[in-house]
Scaffold this motif. Sequence first.
Motif, PDB file in Angstrom:
ATOM      1  N   ARG A   1      65.650   3.670  51.983  1.00 62.06           N
ATOM      2  CA  ARG A   1      64.806   4.832  51.675  1.00 62.06           C
ATOM      3  C   ARG A   1      64.763   5.086  50.175  1.00 62.06           C
ATOM      4  O   ARG A   1      63.706   5.360  49.606  1.00 62.06           O
ATOM      5  CB  ARG A   1      65.315   6.073  52.405  1.00 62.06           C
ATOM      6  N   GLY A   2      65.913   4.984  49.520  1.00 61.24           N
ATOM      7  CA  GLY A   2      65.962   5.198  48.074  1.00 61.24           C
ATOM      8  C   GLY A   2      65.146   4.166  47.317  1.00 61.24           C
ATOM      9  O   GLY A   2      64.431   4.489  46.368  1.00 61.24           O
ATOM     10  N   GLU A   3      65.262   2.905  47.735  1.00 59.19           N
ATOM     11  CA  GLU A   3      64.496   1.840  47.084  1.00 59.19           C
ATOM     12  C   GLU A   3      63.002   2.020  47.324  1.00 59.19           C
ATOM     13  O   GLU A   3      62.189   1.821  46.420  1.00 59.19           O
ATOM     14  CB  GLU A   3      64.965   0.472  47.602  1.00 59.19           C
TER      15      GLU A   3
ATOM     16  N   GLU B   1      61.426   4.830  47.779  1.00 55.84           N
ATOM     17  CA  GLU B   1      60.998   5.955  46.943  1.00 55.84           C
ATOM     18  C   GLU B   1      60.843   5.512  45.478  1.00 55.84           C
ATOM     19  O   GLU B   1      59.890   5.886  44.801  1.00 55.84           O
ATOM     20  CB  GLU B   1      61.991   7.105  47.055  1.00 55.84           C
ATOM     21  N   ARG B   2      61.773   4.703  44.994  1.00 52.64           N
ATOM     22  CA  ARG B   2      61.689   4.190  43.624  1.00 52.64           C
ATOM     23  C   ARG B   2      60.433   3.343  43.445  1.00 52.64           C
ATOM     24  O   ARG B   2      59.698   3.500  42.464  1.00 52.64           O
ATOM     25  CB  ARG B   2      62.929   3.355  43.294  1.00 52.64           C
ATOM     26  N   LEU B   3      60.147   2.476  44.403  1.00 54.48           N
ATOM     27  CA  LEU B   3      58.952   1.634  44.324  1.00 54.48           C
ATOM     28  C   LEU B   3      57.680   2.477  44.385  1.00 54.48           C
ATOM     29  O   LEU B   3      56.706   2.206  43.684  1.00 54.48           O
ATOM     30  CB  LEU B   3      58.951   0.611  45.458  1.00 54.48           C
ATOM     31  N   ARG B   4      57.682   3.520  45.219  1.00 47.40           N
ATOM     32  CA  ARG B   4      56.519   4.398  45.313  1.00 47.40           C
ATOM     33  C   ARG B   4      56.226   5.057  43.965  1.00 47.40           C
ATOM     34  O   ARG B   4      55.084   5.113  43.521  1.00 47.40           O
ATOM     35  CB  ARG B   4      56.722   5.470  46.384  1.00 47.40           C
ATOM     36  N   ARG B   5      57.294   5.510  43.289  1.00 46.42           N
ATOM     37  CA  ARG B   5      57.107   6.135  41.977  1.00 46.42           C
ATOM     38  C   ARG B   5      56.578   5.129  40.957  1.00 46.42           C
ATOM     39  O   ARG B   5      55.691   5.438  40.163  1.00 46.42           O
ATOM     40  CB  ARG B   5      58.418   6.756  41.489  1.00 46.42           C
ATOM     41  N   GLU B   6      57.102   3.908  40.978  1.00 41.28           N
ATOM     42  CA  GLU B   6      56.628   2.873  40.050  1.00 41.28           C
ATOM     43  C   GLU B   6      55.165   2.540  40.303  1.00 41.28           C
ATOM     44  O   GLU B   6      54.376   2.413  39.370  1.00 41.28           O
ATOM     45  CB  GLU B   6      57.471   1.607  40.175  1.00 41.28           C
TER      46      GLU B   6
ATOM     47  N   GLU C   1      52.942   4.440  41.648  1.00 40.08           N
ATOM     48  CA  GLU C   1      52.145   5.596  41.255  1.00 40.08           C
ATOM     49  C   GLU C   1      51.776   5.501  39.770  1.00 40.08           C
ATOM     50  O   GLU C   1      50.650   5.762  39.380  1.00 40.08           O
ATOM     51  CB  GLU C   1      52.946   6.865  41.528  1.00 40.08           C
TER      52      GLU C   1
END
Length: 67
Positions: free
Chosen positions: A23-25, A27-32, A34
């Motif tokens: 889940r953390g990874e 979320e990190r990929l989603r932010r990148e 974006e």
Amino acid sequence: MFQDSPIYDRLIAERGDVPALVRGEAERLRRELEVVMRPLRPSGARPMAHGNTWQRTAAMLPGPRPD
């Protein structure tokens, strides 16, 4: 979901909390993504006001131009 399961607790102790890591990874990929997927603007350009992103103009038809 499996918090009351001794098997789940044992797996967490042995392998780490893999679902939480995933889940953390994600979320990190989603932010990148974006950031990467934002439309490019020329440097110094200001964003346009909402609703003014497209303007209709009269089309020029092919052929001789009227005087």
